[in-house]
Design a protein around this motif. Structure first.
Motif, short mmCIF file in Angstrom:
data_model
loop_
_atom_site.label_atom_id
_atom_site.label_comp_id
_atom_site.label_asym_id
_atom_site.label_seq_id
_atom_site.Cartn_x
_atom_site.Cartn_y
_atom_site.Cartn_z
N VAL A 54 15.66 -36.33 0.08
CA VAL A 54 16.85 -36.93 -0.50
C VAL A 54 16.51 -37.36 -1.93
CG1 VAL A 54 18.58 -38.75 -0.32
CG2 VAL A 54 17.63 -37.72 1.76
N LEU A 55 17.21 -36.76 -2.89
CA LEU A 55 16.98 -37.04 -4.31
C LEU A 55 17.73 -38.31 -4.69
CD1 LEU A 55 17.47 -33.39 -5.64
CD2 LEU A 55 15.36 -34.50 -4.88
N LEU A 56 17.00 -39.25 -5.33
CA LEU A 56 17.56 -40.58 -5.57
C LEU A 56 17.51 -41.02 -7.03
CD1 LEU A 56 15.89 -42.30 -2.48
CD2 LEU A 56 18.29 -41.67 -2.69
N ASN A 57 16.92 -40.24 -7.90
CA ASN A 57 16.72 -40.68 -9.29
C ASN A 57 18.01 -40.58 -10.10
OD1 ASN A 57 13.85 -39.08 -8.56
ND2 ASN A 57 13.67 -41.16 -9.31
N GLY A 90 22.59 -40.56 -2.68
CA GLY A 90 21.59 -39.56 -3.00
C GLY A 90 22.11 -38.19 -2.60
N ASP A 91 21.33 -37.15 -2.90
CA ASP A 91 21.71 -35.79 -2.54
C ASP A 91 20.52 -35.08 -1.92
OD1 ASP A 91 24.45 -35.67 -3.70
OD2 ASP A 91 23.36 -36.00 -5.57
N THR A 92 20.76 -34.28 -0.91
CA THR A 92 19.69 -33.49 -0.31
C THR A 92 19.28 -32.37 -1.27
OG1 THR A 92 21.33 -32.14 0.86
CG2 THR A 92 20.38 -34.01 2.05
N ASN A 93 17.99 -32.08 -1.33
CA ASN A 93 17.49 -31.18 -2.37
C ASN A 93 17.79 -29.71 -2.11
OD1 ASN A 93 15.55 -31.10 -0.21
ND2 ASN A 93 14.05 -30.21 -1.62
N GLN A 94 18.11 -29.32 -0.87
CA GLN A 94 18.39 -27.91 -0.59
C GLN A 94 19.88 -27.64 -0.42
OE1 GLN A 94 15.86 -26.18 2.49
NE2 GLN A 94 14.29 -27.71 2.09
N GLY A 105 10.25 -42.28 -12.03
CA GLY A 105 9.25 -42.57 -11.02
C GLY A 105 9.62 -42.01 -9.66
N GLN A 106 8.93 -42.51 -8.62
CA GLN A 106 9.16 -42.08 -7.25
C GLN A 106 10.61 -42.31 -6.85
OE1 GLN A 106 6.91 -40.85 -4.65
NE2 GLN A 106 8.89 -40.55 -3.68
N ALA A 107 11.22 -41.31 -6.21
CA ALA A 107 12.60 -41.46 -5.72
C ALA A 107 12.64 -42.58 -4.69
CB ALA A 107 13.09 -40.15 -5.11
N ARG A 108 13.44 -43.62 -4.95
CA ARG A 108 13.42 -44.80 -4.09
C ARG A 108 14.71 -45.60 -4.23
NH1 ARG A 108 10.80 -45.51 -8.78
NH2 ARG A 108 10.86 -47.53 -9.86
N ILE A 109 14.93 -46.46 -3.24
CA ILE A 109 16.03 -47.41 -3.27
C ILE A 109 15.43 -48.79 -3.43
CG2 ILE A 109 18.04 -48.33 -2.05
CD1 ILE A 109 16.59 -45.25 -0.61
N ARG A 156 13.47 -38.35 3.92
CA ARG A 156 13.66 -36.94 4.27
C ARG A 156 14.52 -36.86 5.53
NH1 ARG A 156 10.09 -33.18 2.26
NH2 ARG A 156 10.29 -31.96 4.17
N LEU A 157 15.35 -35.84 5.61
CA LEU A 157 16.15 -35.66 6.81
C LEU A 157 16.53 -34.19 6.97
CD1 LEU A 157 19.25 -35.38 5.56
CD2 LEU A 157 19.05 -37.85 5.44
N GLY A 158 16.97 -33.85 8.16
CA GLY A 158 17.37 -32.49 8.46
C GLY A 158 16.84 -32.06 9.83
#
Length: 214
Positions: free
Chosen positions: A46-49, A59-63, A82-86, A176-178
């Motif tokens: 999950v892209l969070l930046n 966020g958005d899933t990367n695929q 930096g690191q994708a985070r909440i 991560r999810l899926g």
């Protein structure tokens, strides 16, 4: 009464029973809980930046490029670098809820890392597509490495994850999810349950029919 009438009548009865049973989950369904990195390996990050702020951020899933909603009881932020985070705007938070933005979507596995500000404890609850909850009490380390994950089995999907902690979380990262899939509509579950019942009924009838013919 003909055999076809008996069969169709039984199928209708099974549909009625299945309808009464909803929204209960299938009897064998479950959500397995894991601790430690790599216990589950969901196929999407999950892209969070995004540099956004609010009690609800996305966020958005990367695929697949699908939206994931993150909700807090205070303002959250998604740092652009930096690191994708909440994170919380004020530096610490103890409550986070996340799910697919589309309510008709859910996922089979999930993994994330909680960066706790100190040693403590919390509860992580996974909700399935029927609204059933699977709560897990966890111990948190202030080291910043608290990986947790879950996997749905026997047809179970994870529709929502709720994190509640007794100590502040500095952030939640490496989400991560899926695989992501559509939640079957009610009539699909009805047909599946009725179909299983009909097969079982016909299998039970075979010995009695054979003895009657013999």
């Amino acid at each position: 009464m003909t055999k076809s009438h008996i069969t169709s009548g039984f199928a209708a009865a099974m549909m009625a029973v299945a309808a009464a049973a909803l929204p209960s989950a299938p009897a064998l369904a479950d959500i397995q809980f894991f601790t430690g990195p790599g216990s589950v390996q969901p196929d999407e990050n999950v892209l969070l930046n995004k540099g956004t702020t609010g009690t609800t951020v996305f966020g958005d899933t990367n695929q697949s490029g699908l939206s994931v909603t993150f909700e807090g009881l205070e303002d959250l932020t998604l740092p652009a670098a930096g690191q994708a985070r909440i994170e919380a705007v004020d530096g610490g938070f103890q409550w986070l809820n996340f799910h697919m933005t589309d309510p008709l979507l859910a996922f089979g596995e999930v993994e994330f890392n909680i960066d706790a500000s100190a040693d403590g404890s919390g509860t992580i609850t996974f909700f399935d597509q029927f609204g059933n909850d699977f709560a897990n009490n966890v111990t948190l380390s202030g080291s910043g490495q608290n990986f947790f994950g879950a996997r749905g089995i026997n047809g179970q999907l994870i529709s929502r994850v709720l994190i509640e902690t007794g100590v502040d979380m500095a952030d939640v990262q490496q989400v991560r999810l899926g695989p992501i899939s559509a939640i079957p509509e009610a009539h699909v579950w009805l047909m599946m349950i009725a179909g299983f019942g009909l097969v079982g009924w016909q299998l039970r009838r075979r010995p009695s029919l054979a003895s009657a013919i013999g």
